[in-house]
Write an enzyme that holds these catalytic residues in place. Structure first.
Site, PDB file in Angstrom:
ATOM      1  NE  ARG A  77      -2.449  -1.134   3.647  1.00  0.00           N
ATOM      2  CZ  ARG A  77      -1.972  -0.315   4.570  1.00  0.00           C
ATOM      3  NH1 ARG A  77      -1.990   0.998   4.393  1.00  0.00           N
ATOM      4  NH2 ARG A  77      -1.491  -0.780   5.698  1.00  0.00           N
ATOM      5  CE1 TYR A 205       0.361  -5.885  -1.783  1.00  0.00           C
ATOM      6  CE2 TYR A 205      -0.810  -3.927  -1.052  1.00  0.00           C
ATOM      7  CZ  TYR A 205      -0.287  -5.173  -0.792  1.00  0.00           C
ATOM      8  OH  TYR A 205      -0.429  -5.712   0.457  1.00  0.00           O
ATOM      9  CE  LYS A 214      -6.381  -3.245   4.771  1.00  0.00           C
ATOM     10  NZ  LYS A 214      -6.718  -3.647   6.143  1.00  0.00           N
ATOM     11  CG  HIS A 234      -7.693  -2.321  10.359  1.00  0.00           C
ATOM     12  ND1 HIS A 234      -6.389  -1.899  10.501  1.00  0.00           N
ATOM     13  CD2 HIS A 234      -7.640  -3.381   9.519  1.00  0.00           C
ATOM     14  CE1 HIS A 234      -5.593  -2.680   9.784  1.00  0.00           C
ATOM     15  NE2 HIS A 234      -6.325  -3.584   9.185  1.00  0.00           N
ATOM     16  CB  SER A 256       0.239  -3.858   9.964  1.00  0.00           C
ATOM     17  OG  SER A 256      -0.651  -2.924   9.462  1.00  0.00           O
ATOM     18  CB  CYS A 258      -0.163  -6.798  16.307  1.00  0.00           C
ATOM     19  SG  CYS A 258       0.902  -5.378  16.584  1.00  0.00           S
ATOM     20  CG  ASP A 283      -8.005  -6.619   7.310  1.00  0.00           C
ATOM     21  OD1 ASP A 283      -7.193  -6.304   8.201  1.00  0.00           O
ATOM     22  OD2 ASP A 283      -8.077  -6.040   6.219  1.00  0.00           O
ATOM     23  NE  ARG A 375      -0.203  -8.470   2.270  1.00  0.00           N
ATOM     24  CZ  ARG A 375      -0.900  -7.810   3.189  1.00  0.00           C
ATOM     25  NH1 ARG A 375      -2.053  -8.267   3.603  1.00  0.00           N
ATOM     26  NH2 ARG A 375      -0.433  -6.707   3.718  1.00  0.00           N
TER      27      ARG A 375
HETATM   28  C1  OXD Z   1      -3.308  -4.201   6.021  1.00  0.00           C
HETATM   29  C2  OXD Z   1      -3.897  -5.386   5.331  1.00  0.00           C
HETATM   30  O1  OXD Z   1      -2.368  -3.596   5.487  1.00  0.00           O
HETATM   31  O2  OXD Z   1      -4.849  -5.951   5.886  1.00  0.00           O
HETATM   32  O3  OXD Z   1      -3.801  -3.855   7.105  1.00  0.00           O
HETATM   33  O4  OXD Z   1      -3.438  -5.738   4.246  1.00  0.00           O
HETATM   34 MN    MN Z   2      -5.647  -4.903   7.546  1.00  0.00          MN
END
Ligand code: OXD
Ligand code: MN
Length: 591
Positions: A77, A205, A214, A234, A256, A258, A283, A375
């Site tokens: 991102r 991406y 997102k 989130h 992220s 964690c 997520d 990913r």
């Molecule tokens: C993030 C994802 O970046 O879920 O939070 O990909």
């Molecule tokens: Mn996320």
């Protein structure tokens, strides 16, 4: 050249007009309306393989799985190129980059002009949330990327069912994406909240181009949530089933890196028999007040777009099961027998791999074989512990909200807020430590309020105010907790074992949420009283447990000072209630 069009499956005048208008601008050779059928998946996958966009993996080891290698300059991102284009700059807040809508439309419009000549323009109707749910939202993504179509198939409910749900309504998100020539100079992710519109250019991406995730579910979603009186967060959503067969649902926000996906699919240890975790989402959570006065949540997604490195049978056995079949991998390494590999997967690195860039890689190489942000895109239906409620249109009732972060000191293993307002405070001041690998400076706390800093589509102070206002409106609100699995001893070792053992903390949380047990009151909230967290079978002394649950007053005074930085940044709209609460907490601690 004239445009050919696959059979147009809709009479919706708003949608037809918009698709025509976009085609007039982008001038594709062909327009294809995606129907979500299996035949379409087979045809587009074949096309992607022929074009070298997807590489088939070993059909015996990974049936239905493919590898995609993105452009090496396009792997994550891009927060500095992500904009909220609200009419007023102040509405975007100091937490967002802002561009005036007219300027953004002109700038990206020029990039879209004629950009699909020689290409196919795909029209993807999709639903975020269960089909037919009053909590769901409809989006249409127009893209020139077949990789986007195939990923959207996994991540959302898409195709004909979405068009049927939309019928003749004009209430849909308008998402427009083109990879252009992947030139980073032409990369922009622009959100127009007042127009329910997203324009994305120059990237392939996931987070930048799978516009339902997102962009719609969080940035536009948070804006809509404030306007319509709900919460787009989130957060993972999971159900905890007790040995008595009672399931309690919790939602949890972690920044992220964690372990959100791991937590959402956690397997309780054998020493904790009869407990089970069910994943609703890993997520994103959309939460509304139900007729019964509780907060109800859905997961708007239908798949997992998970980080591959670090995923293994110990960290997440269920995620490993998810990626056994029908999964698209992006930027992982390829073994000589056509399987995937990444750092910390179960198998040791083989002698030879093809790395994420497509280059030969030998064991011992200093280069990572898989990109650190590589990913997997896997359907949630593959998850062995998918909640039976994952497709429920009412969602699930949330009994507890958890805010977590990575903190080596100060923040205890678990803390329950005094009330909703204090819970909002815990979320608003959430922080996580940078690691040596990321910055070179260990232990710097970066504030990431409610894990929403990169995803809140409007001013963060106004967002806190919305949370506070929601508290007034929920007759029976969830209880709010803060957790920290990452406390370290003097030697820098993690004290709490984490992973599946976190269910022990979850048990305390749900007992407290159900008001079944008393807590131990401290000046900063409730912590477990001695014996309330079952430690049987753990290699953890009472002194160690005391160390990770204690409130260290001087450390907390320093923490309150650190929180000031965020409050200052958001000063224009920071609710005074939260500032007053901090002073109250400070005062309690001093006494
Ligand atoms: C993030 C994802 O970046 O879920 O939070 O990909
Ligand atoms: Mn996320």
């Amino acid at each position: 050249m004239s445009t050919t069009t696959s059979a147009n499956p809709t009479t919706n005048p708003h949608l037809r007009a918009w698709v025509e208008q976009v085609a007039g601008r982008t001038r594709p050779d062909r327009i294809e309306w995606c129907d979500g059928s299996e035949a379409e998946r087979v045809r587009l996958t074949k096309l992607a393989v022929e074009q070298g966009i997807l590489l088939p993996l070993n059909a015996e080891k990974r049936p239905g799985c493919y590898l995609h290698r993105s452009d090496p300059n396009d792997v994550a991102r891009v927060e500095h190129l992500t904009f909220i284009c609200s009419r007023e700059k102040e509405d975007a807040g100091p937490n967002n980059n802002w561009l005036a809508p007219a300027e953004a439309y002109a700038k990206l419009g020029a990039l879209f002009d004629g950009c699909m000549q020689g290409r196919t323009m795909y029209v993807i109707p999709y639903v975020m949330g269960p089909i037919g749910s009053p909590m769901s939202k409809i989006g249409i993504e127009i893209t020139d990327s077949v990789y986007v179509v195939l990923n959207m198939r996994i991540m959302t409910r898409m195709g004909r069912a979405a068009l049927e749900m939309l019928a003749d309504s004009n209430d849909f998100n308008r998402g427009l994406h083109s990879t252009l020539d992947l030139d980073p100079e032409k990369r922009f992710i622009c959100h127009f909240p007042e127009d329910n519109t997203i324009w994305s250019t120059g990237s392939g991406y996931g987070g930048n181009v799978l516009l339902g995730k997102k962009c719609l579910a969080l940035r536009i979603g948070s804006y809509l949530g404030r306007r319509e009186g709900w919460l787009a967060e989130h957060m993972l959503i999971l159900g905890v089933e007790s040995p008595a067969g009672e399931t309690t649902y919790v939602a949890a926000a972690f920044p992220s890196a964690c372990g959100k996906t791991n937590f959402a699919m956690m397997i309780p240890p054998e020493s904790f028999p009869g407990w089970k975790i069910w994943t609703v989402g890993d997520d994103i959570a959309w939460m509304r007040i139900g007729a019964d006065g509780r907060l109800w949540a859905i997961n708007p997604e239908a798949g997992y777009f998970g980080v591959a490195p670090g995923t293994n049978t110990k960290s997440n056995r269920n995620a490993m099961a998810c990626v056994e079949r029908d999964t698209l991998f992006t930027n992982v390494a390829l073994t000589d027998d056509g399987d995937i590999w990444w750092e910390s997967i179960d198998a040791p690195a083989p002698e030879h791999l093809v790395d994420w860039r497509g280059n030969d890689w030998q064991r011992g190489s200093k280069e990572k074989a898989a990109h650190p942000n590589s990913r997997f895109t896997a359907p949630m239906a593959n998850n062995p512990v998918l909640s039976p409620q994952a497709n429920s249109s009412e969602g699930v009732p949330i009994s507890a909200i958890i805010f977590g972060g990575r903190r080596s000191t100060t923040v205890p293993l678990v803390l329950q807020s005094f009330d909703w307002r204090h819970g909002v405070y815990l979320g608003a001041t959430m922080g996580s430590e940078t690691t040596a690998a990321a910055t070179g400076q260990v232990g710097v706390v970066r504030r990431d309020p409610m894990a929403m800093l990169p995803f809140c589509g409007y001013d963060m102070g106004d967002y806190f105010a919305h949370w506070l206002a929601m508290g007034q409106r929920i007759p029976n609100p969830p209880k709010v907790f803060q957790v920290n699995w990452f406390r370290q001893d003097e030697g820098g070792r993690f004290i709490w074992p984490g992973f599946g053992e976190n269910v022990r903390v979850l048990k305390w949380i749900i007992d407290r949420a159900a008001e079944r047990i008393p807590g131990r009151e401290t000046p900063l909230g409730f912590v477990p009283a001695s014996g309330q967290i079952d430690l049987a079978g753990l290699d953890l002394s009472p002194a160690q447990f005391e160390a990770i649950t204690a409130i260290d007053a001087p450390a907390w005074q320093a923490e309150f000072d650190l929180q000031e930085e965020l409050f200052q940044k958001l000063a224009r709209t920071m609710p005074s209630e939260l500032i007053e609460l901090r002073e109250t907490l400070r005062g309690r601690l001093e006494r």
